[in-house]
Enzyme design. Structure first.
Site, short mmCIF file in Angstrom:
data_model
loop_
_atom_site.label_atom_id
_atom_site.label_comp_id
_atom_site.label_asym_id
_atom_site.label_seq_id
_atom_site.Cartn_x
_atom_site.Cartn_y
_atom_site.Cartn_z
N PRO A 2 0.72 -1.22 0.17
CG PRO A 2 0.00 -1.24 1.94
CD PRO A 2 1.11 -1.84 1.50
CD GLU A 3 3.38 3.06 -4.05
OE1 GLU A 3 3.56 4.26 -4.39
OE2 GLU A 3 3.77 2.09 -4.86
NE ARG A 262 11.90 -0.73 -2.57
CZ ARG A 262 10.71 0.02 -2.31
NH1 ARG A 262 10.88 1.12 -1.50
NH2 ARG A 262 9.50 -0.64 -2.59
#
Length: 280
Positions: A2-3, A262
């Site tokens: 979740p962002e 990332r």
DNA sequence: CACGAGACCTGTTCGC
DNA sequence: TGCGAACAGGTCTCGT
């Protein structure tokens, strides 16, 4: 998972109630709690968490950055879902799935379940929420956060844009998906350093951050795999996890590189390599 | 100050 | 089919 848009969607769902007949949690009393994985509770100790939350009433549900904020009659319950967390309202006697970490039993035969496969998520029960939330940077969708202020903050940093935008003290709520998408819309390479942007580029970037977050919220978030599957923003990705596929703007092949550990996705034509930078 | 690596975790997917 | 490696929406801490 979740962002910001996914947490916003979850908060809205808990506030409004579900299409499956599950109720709004506003004004519901928490009858009892059951901690299934102790490390999911950041504070206080799990036994005190269970004791102290019992009897409190949920008075408001909101979001700050990627934190779900539940105002209770005495305390604030903060939940960060990290990589794989989700919140579900279920019948109180339903079978307990493998990855449930915390249960809050409510009035009316329902329970709120915190499900978190990877166990990275955390809950805080506190009467001083600012001790947890206090270091967060500005909320990107807050209209009071101006392009001038954003430019000023960018100028003060020599860091690369990708890790800087992921830094929750710089700006709060962006994660890997929405950062890659916003940089692409802004035609900015992820390895550009913040102080290389001029005032116009900064304003464009903030505008596009708001655009992708708003679009994500409108689409109820992104659903990439087995975790969270309520949204369809994944169908609108321009670069995220599209490496090897053609750019939807120019047709060039989307590239992937690793920045700050990332995965980072960008179009080498729309987002040219910065001066003096190493080619991708 | 900025960056990289390692931790924390479990599950899925990919290559051989 | 099996098996290991790589990878996943996030953040913290430590060393250089």
């Amino acid at each position: 998972m979740p962002e910001l848009p996914e947490v916003e969607t979850i908060a809205n769902g808990l506030r409004q109630g579900g299409s499956d007949g599950s109720p709004s949690l506003i004004h519901q009393a928490i009858l009892s709690a059951c901690v299934l994985w102790p490390r999911s509770i950041a504070e206080p100790a799990p036994s005190e968490f269970e004791r102290r939350i019992a009897g409190q009433v949920i008075t408001a549900i909101g979001r700050r950055a990627k934190y779900l904020v539940m105002q209770l009659s005495q305390d604030t319950l903060l939940i960060h879902l990290r990589m794989s967390g989700n919140l579900l309202v279920e019948p109180h006697n339903a079978e307990i799935p493998t990855h449930h970490r915390l249960l809050l039993f409510l009035q009316g035969g329902w329970r709120l379940a915190f499900n978190d496969t990877r166990k990275f998520g955390r809950a805080w029960l506190t009467n001083q929420p600012d001790q947890v939330l206090g270091r967060l940077g500005p909320e990107p969708l807050d209209p009071a956060f101006s392009a001038q202020e954003f430019y000023r903050r960018l100028q003060a940093s020599r860091r690369q844009l990708k890790p800087l935008l992921l830094d929750q003290e710089f700006i709060a709520g962006l994660g890997n998906i929405y950062t890659d998408e916003a940089l692409h819309l802004s035609k900015l390479h992820p390895l550009l350093t913040a102080d290389q942007l001029d005032e116009t580029q900064a304003a464009v970037l903030l505008d596009n951050i708001r655009r992708v977050l708003s679009s994500g919220i409108r689409h109820h978030g992104a659903s990439i795999d087995w975790v969270y599957r309520n949204g369809d923003f994944q169908n609108y990705f321009l670069v995220y996890q599209r490496d090897g596929q053609p750019c939807r703007k120019c047709g060039a092949t989307i590239q992937r590189l690793v920045v700050g550990q990332r995965g980072t996705h960008f179009c080498p034509v729309c987002q040219p390599t910065p001066e003096g930078g190493r080619p991708a």
